[in-house]
Design a protein around this motif. Sequence first.
Motif, PDB file in Angstrom:
ATOM      1  N   GLY A 260       0.935  -0.982  -0.012  1.00 47.48           N
ATOM      2  CA  GLY A 260      -0.119   0.113   0.195  1.00 47.48           C
ATOM      3  C   GLY A 260       0.846   1.171   0.126  1.00 47.48           C
ATOM      4  N   GLU A 261       0.177   2.461   0.101  1.00 49.26           N
ATOM      5  CA  GLU A 261       1.060   3.672   0.262  1.00 49.26           C
ATOM      6  C   GLU A 261       2.097   3.902   1.519  1.00 49.26           C
ATOM      7  N   ASN A 262       3.371   3.631   1.373  1.00 53.42           N
ATOM      8  CA  ASN A 262       4.405   3.661   2.272  1.00 53.42           C
ATOM      9  C   ASN A 262       4.336   2.384   3.024  1.00 53.42           C
ATOM     10  N   ASN A 263       3.843   1.333   2.546  1.00 52.41           N
ATOM     11  CA  ASN A 263       4.054   0.289   3.236  1.00 52.41           C
ATOM     12  C   ASN A 263       4.269  -1.052   2.312  1.00 52.41           C
ATOM     13  N   TYR A 264       5.462  -1.374   2.842  1.00 51.39           N
ATOM     14  CA  TYR A 264       6.040  -2.551   1.895  1.00 51.39           C
ATOM     15  C   TYR A 264       6.301  -4.038   2.661  1.00 51.39           C
ATOM     16  N   LYS A 265       6.289  -4.971   1.731  1.00 49.83           N
ATOM     17  CA  LYS A 265       6.605  -6.379   2.239  1.00 49.83           C
ATOM     18  C   LYS A 265       8.060  -6.458   1.939  1.00 49.83           C
ATOM     19  N   LEU A 266       8.719  -7.209   2.946  1.00 49.38           N
ATOM     20  CA  LEU A 266      10.043  -7.798   2.624  1.00 49.38           C
ATOM     21  C   LEU A 266      10.004  -9.197   2.498  1.00 49.38           C
ATOM     22  N   SER A 267      10.651  -9.763   1.476  1.00 50.77           N
ATOM     23  CA  SER A 267      10.535 -11.327   1.445  1.00 50.77           C
ATOM     24  C   SER A 267      11.829 -11.715   1.003  1.00 50.77           C
ATOM     25  N   MET A 268      12.503 -12.638   1.947  1.00 46.89           N
ATOM     26  CA  MET A 268      13.766 -12.995   1.897  1.00 46.89           C
ATOM     27  C   MET A 268      14.092 -14.637   1.739  1.00 46.89           C
ATOM     28  N   ARG A 269      15.042 -14.887   0.923  1.00 47.50           N
ATOM     29  CA  ARG A 269      15.355 -16.234   0.612  1.00 47.50           C
ATOM     30  C   ARG A 269      17.000 -16.504   0.820  1.00 47.50           C
ATOM     31  N   ALA A 270      17.507 -17.458   1.239  1.00 47.48           N
ATOM     32  CA  ALA A 270      18.935 -17.386   1.304  1.00 47.48           C
ATOM     33  C   ALA A 270      19.346 -19.062   1.393  1.00 47.48           C
ATOM     34  N   ASN A 271      20.786 -19.258   1.343  1.00 47.22           N
ATOM     35  CA  ASN A 271      21.350 -20.486   1.420  1.00 47.22           C
ATOM     36  C   ASN A 271      22.013 -20.507   2.793  1.00 47.22           C
ATOM     37  N   PRO A 272      22.433 -21.665   3.245  1.00 47.75           N
ATOM     38  CA  PRO A 272      23.296 -21.798   4.555  1.00 47.75           C
ATOM     39  C   PRO A 272      24.701 -21.103   4.242  1.00 47.75           C
ATOM     40  N   PRO A 273      25.165 -20.477   5.460  1.00 51.34           N
ATOM     41  CA  PRO A 273      24.816 -20.512   6.847  1.00 51.34           C
ATOM     42  C   PRO A 273      24.013 -19.072   7.086  1.00 51.34           C
ATOM     43  N   TYR A 274      23.414 -18.609   6.110  1.00 51.33           N
ATOM     44  CA  TYR A 274      22.601 -17.226   6.566  1.00 51.33           C
ATOM     45  C   TYR A 274      21.298 -17.729   7.155  1.00 51.33           C
ATOM     46  N   ASP A 275      20.972 -16.696   8.134  1.00 54.43           N
ATOM     47  CA  ASP A 275      19.661 -16.678   8.638  1.00 54.43           C
ATOM     48  C   ASP A 275      18.760 -15.804   8.677  1.00 54.43           C
ATOM     49  N   VAL A 276      17.890 -15.912   7.793  1.00 52.98           N
ATOM     50  CA  VAL A 276      16.930 -14.828   7.279  1.00 52.98           C
ATOM     51  C   VAL A 276      15.743 -14.517   8.354  1.00 52.98           C
ATOM     52  N   ALA A 277      15.529 -15.696   8.967  1.00 53.38           N
ATOM     53  CA  ALA A 277      14.429 -15.609   9.956  1.00 53.38           C
ATOM     54  C   ALA A 277      14.617 -14.684  11.211  1.00 53.38           C
ATOM     55  N   ASN A 278      16.176 -14.947  11.782  1.00 56.27           N
ATOM     56  CA  ASN A 278      16.600 -13.772  12.592  1.00 56.27           C
ATOM     57  C   ASN A 278      16.618 -12.550  12.046  1.00 56.27           C
ATOM     58  N   PHE A 279      17.085 -12.170  10.890  1.00 58.79           N
ATOM     59  CA  PHE A 279      17.135 -11.047  10.240  1.00 58.79           C
ATOM     60  C   PHE A 279      15.669 -10.299  10.183  1.00 58.79           C
ATOM     61  N   CYS A 280      14.564 -11.111   9.602  1.00 62.23           N
ATOM     62  CA  CYS A 280      13.331 -10.402   9.438  1.00 62.23           C
ATOM     63  C   CYS A 280      12.783 -10.207  11.104  1.00 62.23           C
ATOM     64  N   SER A 281      13.272 -11.177  12.053  1.00 60.72           N
ATOM     65  CA  SER A 281      12.391 -10.783  13.306  1.00 60.72           C
ATOM     66  C   SER A 281      12.823  -9.410  14.031  1.00 60.72           C
ATOM     67  N   GLN A 282      14.190  -9.138  13.471  1.00 61.80           N
ATOM     68  CA  GLN A 282      14.553  -7.617  13.770  1.00 61.80           C
ATOM     69  C   GLN A 282      13.763  -6.694  13.265  1.00 61.80           C
ATOM     70  N   LEU A 283      13.189  -7.104  12.296  1.00 60.88           N
ATOM     71  CA  LEU A 283      12.374  -5.869  11.531  1.00 60.88           C
ATOM     72  C   LEU A 283      10.865  -6.210  11.930  1.00 60.88           C
ATOM     73  N   GLY A 284      10.339  -7.099  13.005  1.00 59.83           N
ATOM     74  CA  GLY A 284       8.921  -7.161  13.200  1.00 59.83           C
ATOM     75  C   GLY A 284       8.524  -8.304  12.616  1.00 59.83           C
ATOM     76  N   GLY A 285       9.200  -9.100  11.756  1.00 59.06           N
ATOM     77  CA  GLY A 285       8.613 -10.283  10.971  1.00 59.06           C
ATOM     78  C   GLY A 285       9.096 -11.512  11.721  1.00 59.06           C
ATOM     79  N   GLY A 286       9.362 -12.539  10.510  1.00 56.64           N
ATOM     80  CA  GLY A 286       9.681 -13.964  10.881  1.00 56.64           C
ATOM     81  C   GLY A 286       9.649 -14.804  10.122  1.00 56.64           C
TER      82      GLY A 286
END
Length: 317
Positions: A260-286
């Motif tokens: 929406g207006e000034n409202n965005y979704k961040l979607s992430m994908r990764a290979n090991p050893p990266y942890d995007v769940a922890n990354f997104c949890s710091q932004l209020g996601g998971g």
Amino acid sequence: MKFGQIIEAINTATHLTISAHINPDGDAIGAMVAMGQICALLGKRYTILLEEPVRKFEYLLETCNWAICLEEPADTFIALDCGDVDRLVGYDTYFKAARVTINIDHHTTNTLYGSYNHVQKEASSTCEIIYQLVEVLAVPLNIALAQALYTGLVTDTGGFMHNCTAPSTHLAAAKLMALDFDASTLYRKLIHEKSLATIKLQGMAVSHLQSVHEQELYLATLSLEEFEASGATKEDLDGVVSYLKNIEGVEVIAFIYPKGENNYKLSMRANPPYDVANFCSQLGGGGHVLAAGATLTGTLDKVTEQVKDKMKELINS
């Protein structure tokens, strides 16, 4: 594998309300429909709460009882594939008011918010957990139940490609495929079939692809103006981030697109050893270690810089 208390709660319930996270994917919808089929086989009244049908998964809804809202207070509420109660957007009030609450999930960020919690973080999907429940209950598999579970297994493993796929996942799929439904056609529909609008969005995203760190971390964006001009729907965005992740050399991909207006979704994908769940949890996601997301507020430029700066922290960590 312990389902004792959950089975007892289901058996003593007068009416079961079933729901999942907002904007449900194949695993969430598959798990909801499968749980509804289980309730029906046990002779239990149930209602699946769904804000709106997802076109790609409408075939699952033909044989189940679903509604946008409840006509009576929830007796027993089963939340599926949902990491925290706030992701039951629109239905969290029903959940909090229910006499008994059950939380079945496989997300690493699950907050154990139910009266009864069954969270298997090593499971490929919530549908694989529901399959285990089917085996424990010894209820007969029917085509509607098998299609629902197969949908969740296929979509959450990326067609049995992601590293969450285990031998147990393939064994479950094999038993489901023994039923009389066209598994190969369903697989193609779930994994390979894309709308023309989705293909166009993928091209737009690629045109905005930028390297964040040494050809390893990448970010792509889609503006509100581009999305509106494309004529696409939010369902057409499904799969864009996975497409970007398939580009050779990409270890982490972040895709930012408008809600929406000034409202965005961040979607992430990764290979090991990266942890995007922890990354997104710091932004209020998971989400999952290798697949996660968050909702961000601000202009596209501001949100993009916020994500880029944080992505650089992944290298240092």
